[in-house]
Write a protein that holds these residues in place. Structure first.
Motif, PDB file in Angstrom:
ATOM      1  N   PHE A 224     -17.558  11.691 -29.983  1.00  0.00           N
ATOM      2  CA  PHE A 224     -18.707  10.837 -29.658  1.00  0.00           C
ATOM      3  C   PHE A 224     -18.994  10.881 -28.165  1.00  0.00           C
ATOM      4  O   PHE A 224     -20.153  10.766 -27.747  1.00  0.00           O
ATOM      5  CB  PHE A 224     -18.469   9.392 -30.095  1.00  0.00           C
ATOM      6  CG  PHE A 224     -19.693   8.526 -29.927  1.00  0.00           C
ATOM      7  CD1 PHE A 224     -20.627   8.426 -30.944  1.00  0.00           C
ATOM      8  CD2 PHE A 224     -19.932   7.837 -28.747  1.00  0.00           C
ATOM      9  CE1 PHE A 224     -21.780   7.660 -30.786  1.00  0.00           C
ATOM     10  CE2 PHE A 224     -21.073   7.061 -28.574  1.00  0.00           C
ATOM     11  CZ  PHE A 224     -21.999   6.967 -29.603  1.00  0.00           C
TER      12      PHE A 224
ATOM     13  N   GLY B 254     -22.465  11.716 -28.399  1.00  0.00           N
ATOM     14  CA  GLY B 254     -23.077  10.418 -28.145  1.00  0.00           C
ATOM     15  C   GLY B 254     -23.774  10.364 -26.798  1.00  0.00           C
ATOM     16  O   GLY B 254     -24.842   9.760 -26.662  1.00  0.00           O
TER      17      GLY B 254
ATOM     18  N   ALA C 119     -16.755   4.775 -28.668  1.00  0.00           N
ATOM     19  CA  ALA C 119     -18.221   4.820 -28.636  1.00  0.00           C
ATOM     20  C   ALA C 119     -18.779   3.800 -27.646  1.00  0.00           C
ATOM     21  O   ALA C 119     -19.746   4.068 -26.927  1.00  0.00           O
ATOM     22  CB  ALA C 119     -18.772   4.559 -30.035  1.00  0.00           C
TER      23      ALA C 119
END
Length: 566
Positions: free
Chosen positions: A168, A172, A488
Motif C-alpha cells: 500500500f 497507495g 495504510a
C-alpha cells in the motif's frame, strides 16, 4: 532436491543469487496495473528460500547496504546542497516538515498499537517506501543495551512489518497523489489548466522572444531545394535564420549545395540563392513543412552525409549555473546546437525556456560535432558515456563516512550515532555535491550507479529475507492483519498533510505541490502517476530538491524511531 538444499546451505552465496534472479523476475510481473515491485518480491523470495535454514555471514549484507547508501547520497547530493540556497529553501522547509510528519505519525501509530522498535521501524520502512530504514534500524538496534534475544526478535520482525505495509505504501501513494491530490488542490481540471498555464509561462522568455516556447521535441536534419521568390537575388544565412526566429522557429542552416559543390562550413554571410539546396536542423515540428515555403524536400545522401553528435554535458561553470535555459540558448556558441533533454538527480525535467539550470544538471546537446563539442566546453564538463567507475572515490567515500558514522555519543547510557550506514549516506551526499563542482574525477556512470543502487539494495534485502525466513511466518501471525490498516494510515496521513502544507502554508503552484509532496516521500511511482493524471511534466520541477531532502531524512529516521520507541 536434498542435494540442492545441501548445496545452498554449503554455498550461501548461491542462495542469494537464486533469490535475486527469482525476485527480479517476479517483481516485473504485472496483473493489470498491480505489481509487487522488485524490492518486495526479492524480500518474499528470500523469506521462502530462508525456510531452508541457510546461514549467511553478516558482513555480506553490510557491504551491499553501504554501496547502496553511498550511491543514493551521490545521486541526490547536488540537489540536496542546492536546496540550501535561498531560492530552494521553501522546498527544503516543506520537505523537512513533511518528513517530520512522516516520523511523528508513524511513531504515534506505533505507540497506539504497542509496537516494539522493530515493528515500528518496519512500519516506517514499508509505509514510507524507504527500504534503507531496514538496515539503519538494524544497526541501531544492535547498538542498544538490551539482550541478544531481544535484538534478534526486533530485527527479525522488521522485514515482516515492511512486507505487510510496503504494497500500500507504493500503490497507495500513487493513488492518493494522482486521484485525491488534484481534488484537494481545486479539482483535476483546474490543476490541468494550471499546469498548462505554467508550461506557457515557463516556455516564453522574459523578452517574449519566439523560438523557445515548447518542451522537448526530437531534433531532425532535413534537406530542401530553394524555390521561393523570397530569396530573390539571394539572401544570407543570417537573414534566413533571423526570418525563422521572427516566425517563432529556431532553425539553423547546417550545410548547402551550390551547383555541384557542397559547402560544409556555413558562415552567417553565406549567400543562398534559388536552386541551392540547404540542410536545416531544429525541432521536428519546426523543420517539417518548410517545403511549403522554401521548396521541395529532397533526399540527397551525399548532402546529408555528415556527423551529428548527441553529447551529454554536466553544467558546472559559474556563468551558466542558476541561469534560465533561454539565457544559455542565446549564447553565440549555442548557434546550431539544440538541447533535447535535461536530467537532474536522475530525473528528466521539462525543457522550457524559463527552466533554471542548476550546477550538476546534465544537458543533452544535439548538433554538428564541432558545434556541439565547442558548446559543451563552454558550458561545463563533457560527460561522455563510459564503463569506468572511479572506485578510489567510492571506496574512500564509504570508508570516511563509515568512520564518522561509527562515532557515538552516550546520552543517559544510550549510545547515539549515525551508524556506519548513516555515515555512508552523508558521505555520498558530500561526495556527490563535490563531484558536481569538480567533475574531472569521481565519475560513476549511470549504469554503474544503477548497479550500486538497485543491486546493492536488493542484495541486502535478499540477505534480510533469507535470514528472517525461519521466523517470518510466526512474526506475521504476531503483527496480524491490523498492521496493514495501520500501514495504510501511516502512508496516507503524511501525504494528505503534505498537500495541505503545500497549498495553504507554502502556497506552491498546484503542479509543484504535487511534485514536492511526491519528492519528499521519495515515491517516483507516484510522480509518474501524477504526470499522467494532469497531462504535464511540470510536477517534476518540484520533485528533485524535495526528493534529495526526503531521501536523507527518511533514512535517518530509521535511527530516530528505534530510539524513540525503545
Amino acid at each position: 532436491m536434498e542435494w540442492i538444499i545441501h548445496l545452498l546451505r554449503q554455498h550461501s552465496e548461491l542462495a542469494i543469487f537464486l533469490t535475486i534472479a527469482a525476485g527480479f523476475w517476479i517483481g516485473k510481473m504485472k496483473i493489470k496495473q498491480f505489481s509487487l515491485g522488485i524490492v518486495t518480491s526479492v524480500l518474499l523470495v528470500g523469506v521462502l528460500v530462508g525456510q531452508l535454514n541457510i546461514t549467511i555471514e553478516e558482513p555480506v549484507k553490510s557491504v551491499f547496504f553501504l554501496l547502496f547508501l553511498f550511491a543514493i547520497g551521490y545521486k541526490v547530493g547536488p540537489q540536496f546542497f542546492r536546496g540550501l540556497k535561498k531560492d530552494g529553501l521553501p522546498q527544503v522547509g516543506f520537505a523537512a516538515l513533511m518528513c517530520i510528519g512522516c516520523l511523528i505519525i508513524t511513531w504515534l501509530l506505533a505507540i497506539l498499537m504497542g509496537y516494539n522498535a522493530g515493528e515500528a521501524a518496519g512500519l516506517l520502512a514499508g509505509a514510507q517506501t524507504i527500504s534503507a530504514v531496514i538496515g539503519v534500524a538494524e544497526d541501531t538496534i544492535n547498538g542498544l543495551n538490551i539482550s541478544s534475544s531481544q535484538k534478534s526478535d526486533m530485527i527479525n520482525i522488521i522485514p515482516v512489518a515492511y512486507a505487510v505495509t510496503y504494497i500500500f505504501g507504493t500503490a497507495g501513494s500513487a493513488w492518493v497523489l494522482s486521484s485525491l491530490g488534484p481534488k484537494m488542490l481545486g479539482g483535476l481540471e483546474k490543476v490541468k489548466a494550471a499546469c498548462k498555464e505554467l508550461e506557457t509561462r515557463m516556455g516564453t522568455s522574459e523578452a517574449d522572444e519566439p523560438g523557445f516556447e515548447q518542451a522537448r521535441r526530437p531534433v531532425v536534419f532535413r534537406a530542401y531545394r530553394i524555390e521561393n521568390d523570397w530569396f530573390g537575388n539571394g539572401k544570407t544565412v543570417d537573414q534566413l535564420e533571423s526570418y525563422f526566429i521572427s516566425q517563432g522557429k529556431r532553425l539553423f542552416v547546417e550545410r548547402m549545395r551550390h551547383g555541384s559543390s557542397i559547402v560544409n562550413d556555413i558562415i552567417p554571410g553565406q549567400l543562398l540563392q534559388k536552386g541551392d539546396e540547404v540542410v536545416l536542423s531544429g525541432r521536428r515540428e519546426f523543420a517539417i513543412g518548410e517545403e511549403d515555403w522554401i521548396g521541395e524536400e529532397i533526399v540527397d545522401p551525399q548532402l546529408l552525409d555528415f556527423p551529428v553528435e548527441v553529447l551529454p554535458v554536466m553544467i558546472h561553470k559559474k556563468p551558466y549555473s542558476n541561469q534560465k535555459l533561454d539565457f544559455i540558448r542565446r549564447q553565440s556558441f549555442m548557434h546550431g546546437v539544440s538541447i533535447c533533454r535535461i536530467k537532474r538527480a536522475g530525473i528528466d525535467i521539462p525543457v522550457f525556456a524559463q527552466t533554471t539550470i542548476d550546477c550538476g544538471d546534465t544537458l543533452e546537446l544535439v548538433g554538428l560535432k564541432k558545434e556541439v563539442e565547442s558548446a559543451a566546453k563552454e558550458l561545463g564538463y563533457i560527460d561522455r558515456p563510459t564503463n569506468a567507475t572511479d572506485m578510489t572515490f567510492v571506496g574512500l567515500g564509504i570508508l570516511l563516512g563509515g568512520i564518522i558514522g561509527a562515532l557515538a555519543i552516550h546520552i543517559g547510557g544510550v549510545p547515539i550515532s549515525l551508524s556506519t550506514s548513516g555515515g555512508a549516506l552523508i558521505a555520498g551526499l558530500v561526495f556527490g555535491w563535490w563531484r558536481s563542482k569538480r567533475p574531472t574525477f569521481g565519475q560513476i556512470p549511470e549504469s554503474s550507479l544503477w548497479v550500486l543502487n538497485n543491486v546493492g539494495l536488493n542484495m541486502f534485502i535478499a540477505v534480510v529475507g533469507i535470514s528472517a525466513g525461519p521466523s517470518f511466518v510466526q512474526g506475521l501471525k504476531e503483527v496480524g492483519p491490523m498492521l496493514f490498516i495501520i500501514g495504510a494510515l501511516a502512508t496516507s496521513l503524511p501525504l494528505l498533510l503534505g498537500l495541505i502544507l503545500a497549498r495553504y502554508v507554502f502556497k506552491f503552484h498546484p503542479a509543484l505541490s504535487l511534485g514536492c509532496t511526491a519528492g519528499a516521500r521519495t515515491t517516483t511511482a507516484a510522480l509518474g502517476a501524477i504526470q499522467e493524471a494532469v497531462g504535464s511534466e511540470t510536477p517534476s520541477l518540484g520533485y528533485t530538491v524535495t526528493y534529495a531532502v526526503g531521501n536523507t531524512l527518511l533514512i535517518i529516521w530509521g535511527v530516530v524511531i528505534v530510539l524513540l520507541i525503545n
